[in-house]
Scaffold this motif. Structure first.
Motif, PDB file in Angstrom:
ATOM      1  N   ILE A 132       0.846  -1.198   0.000  1.00  0.00           N
ATOM      2  CA  ILE A 132       0.000   0.000   0.000  1.00  0.00           C
ATOM      3  C   ILE A 132       0.889   1.260   0.000  1.00  0.00           C
ATOM      4  O   ILE A 132       1.901   1.307   0.686  1.00  0.00           O
ATOM      5  CB  ILE A 132      -0.931  -0.010   1.240  1.00  0.00           C
TER       6      ILE A 132
ATOM      7  N   ASP B  40     -10.521  -3.758  10.626  1.00  0.00           N
ATOM      8  CA  ASP B  40     -10.426  -2.783   9.527  1.00  0.00           C
ATOM      9  C   ASP B  40      -9.807  -3.324   8.252  1.00  0.00           C
ATOM     10  O   ASP B  40      -9.514  -2.539   7.339  1.00  0.00           O
ATOM     11  CB  ASP B  40      -9.610  -1.561  10.002  1.00  0.00           C
ATOM     12  N   THR B  43      -5.567  -2.469   5.948  1.00  0.00           N
ATOM     13  CA  THR B  43      -5.611  -1.045   5.606  1.00  0.00           C
ATOM     14  C   THR B  43      -4.660  -0.245   6.491  1.00  0.00           C
ATOM     15  O   THR B  43      -4.215  -0.712   7.545  1.00  0.00           O
ATOM     16  CB  THR B  43      -7.026  -0.473   5.824  1.00  0.00           C
ATOM     17  N   LYS B  45      -5.617   2.209   8.126  1.00  0.00           N
ATOM     18  CA  LYS B  45      -6.363   2.497   9.356  1.00  0.00           C
ATOM     19  C   LYS B  45      -6.155   1.391  10.402  1.00  0.00           C
ATOM     20  O   LYS B  45      -6.007   1.683  11.596  1.00  0.00           O
ATOM     21  CB  LYS B  45      -7.856   2.629   9.029  1.00  0.00           C
TER      22      LYS B  45
END
Lengths: 309, 309
Positions: A132, B40, B43, B45
């Motif tokens: 990511i 979550d 991610t 987050k």
């Protein structure tokens, strides 16, 4: 390779210019400030939304004229999390318009920490097997004080993701000489850093003859610019100090090779806040300022027999 | 003055130690990782929430034992906006527990940009007449490559808000010598930087005899540590390199003045990930690691007749 992409874009747009996205809230046009203060009060969120609107307007006005933009992260970091949202938006929106993004972050740390900075700005992080992006830029500016291992950690991402870095060699500020100009043996400290850049240029170089490992060399020191140009023929120079800091078209000539290439000249306040010295709206004023800067530099290059287009 | 506050806290807690909050998601305890990935997904987050839980656990476990923590911002920046939320939480939560926060940001830029970094980490930004904090730390680490004007811009906030900075003098990494050890005249570059720190120490110094302008000097170069200690008597040394980077209690002795004070020794991985080499949970392992480090350093100081408590 990113250096080739940048050189080709400079030639295509006839524009060795990078627009510095260094917004200060208090310098934004009054209507943008008022609108967001009314919407969100005197908050970091209001500022963030104002910066996003302003930057997008600037990018819309200039994206066809220049190859790259350079957001200076300090001007976002000072507005906290909300500021970093605006920073990310500047990177993402510029990329969506086909611009190359130079993250002016001047990072650099010990090995594993430098790798984290590289992940942050050029590479990706792995989360449970997924890769990511955090803040995705193309180039990052790097501070060399910690030596080679702080730069080496960026090389994997530079190779894997076609990214690049600009190493601070000779900066544009008044006290840059305090350490950078010190002599050690026959060379100054900034020449020693230039030697390191040359070594990286041996390791990685594109088909245009330029490497994705470039150098920051200030327009405010024109003589040093000429000497460093000879020393690092394969490095693209990122040249700050044009405009508000005092440099003009004649001052930056030395940053270019005989082929008229090898440099991108940054102008921040002189473009994004051009409206303050103009009757035009901020977007039109920025566009006009870029066209003037482009003409000034290209004319100087032509007179210097360094025409590249 | 912040230097006095730090020195008094060291004496009170008998602990010249700063805990580095450098979390890597993949090194967090499995239960924390699993919980947040389930909540979550894979991610940023999830990572951010995991870092927040982990850091708060560490801070709860050690806040009564040490004067300060040092979050390394690179390990948060790599997780983007969400990572910066975790960074801010680390600063805020540590302050709520009475800890001094050293923002390990290694920033530094030309004048007006350095001021923006100072606003970001030590000072405030003005929004429509209101003064608002972004990431509020106590000390920030500063890279000196751009010379004095990049440091000078932090001084207003240091004086106004009782803050401080640690200037990189001699760093702990392997290639730190590449530029830092170069000789210019009779002095190395890092000694030239030490001279700059000394000048700042003349300008601002607290009642304990220590200045809020300190120096980063790595534990991995014990001889340089001794020489620099003599050169900068009023500077508090922030000493990285203990533990995972190879330095031990004997290596850091040189960082302390004859009064047994003037240094805080950082340990990051050796404390926060101590659970990996222990049967204890991560909080208990971190607490035990701090107690051991404290005893080791204090014992070495006593043997060296530098007892300060």
């Amino acid at each position: 390779m990113l250096s080739d992409k940048l050189i080709k874009s400079i030639i295509e747009k006839k524009s060795p210019i990078v627009v510095g996205l260094d917004p200060r809230f208090e310098s934004l046009p009054a209507d943008i400030r008022t609108k967001h203060l009314e919407n969100d009060g005197s908050t970091l969120k209001a500022v963030s939304n104002a910066l996003i609107e302003f930057n997008r307007g600037i990018i819309d006005a200039i994206f066809d004229l220049v190859p790259a933009v350079k957001p200076q992260v300090a001007f976002y970091e000072q507005y906290g999390i909300e500021g970093m949202i605006a920073y990310k938006d500047a990177c993402d929106y510029a990329k969506s318009k086909g611009l190359i993004v130079v993250a002016d972050v001047k990072r650099g740390d010990i090995g594993s920490t430098s790798k984290a900075y590289s992940n942050a700005h050029l590479g990706k992080v792995e989360i449970n097997g997924e890769m990511i992006s955090a803040f995705e830029a193309d180039f990052a500016t790097i501070n060399p004080y910690l030596g080679n291992d702080c730069m080496a950690e960026f090389m994997d991402d530079i190779k894997t993701y076609e990214k690049g870095m600009f190493v601070l060699v000779k900066t544009s500020n008044k006290t840059s000489g305090q350490l950078q100009d010190l002599k050690s043996g026959d060379e100054t400290i900034y020449e020693k850093v230039a030697d390191i850049v040359c070594q990286w240029n041996q390791e990685i170089c594109g088909e245009t003859g330029y490497s994705p490992i470039g150098a920051v060399v200030g327009a405010t020191y024109p003589e040093e610019l000429v000497a460093l140009r000879k020393k690092m023929p394969k490095a693209i120079f990122l040249v700050p100090g044009y405009g508000a800091q005092g440099g003009g078209a004649q001052d930056v000539l030395g940053a270019f090779n005989e082929d008229g290439l090898g440099a991108i000249v940054n102008n921040s306040r002189g473009i994004i806040f051009a409206y303050q010295k103009s009757n035009l709206d901020y977007k039109s004023a920025a566009r006009e300022a870029v066209i003037k800067m482009k003409n000034d530099i290209n004319q100087a290059l032509e007179q210097d027999q360094k025409k590249y287009w």
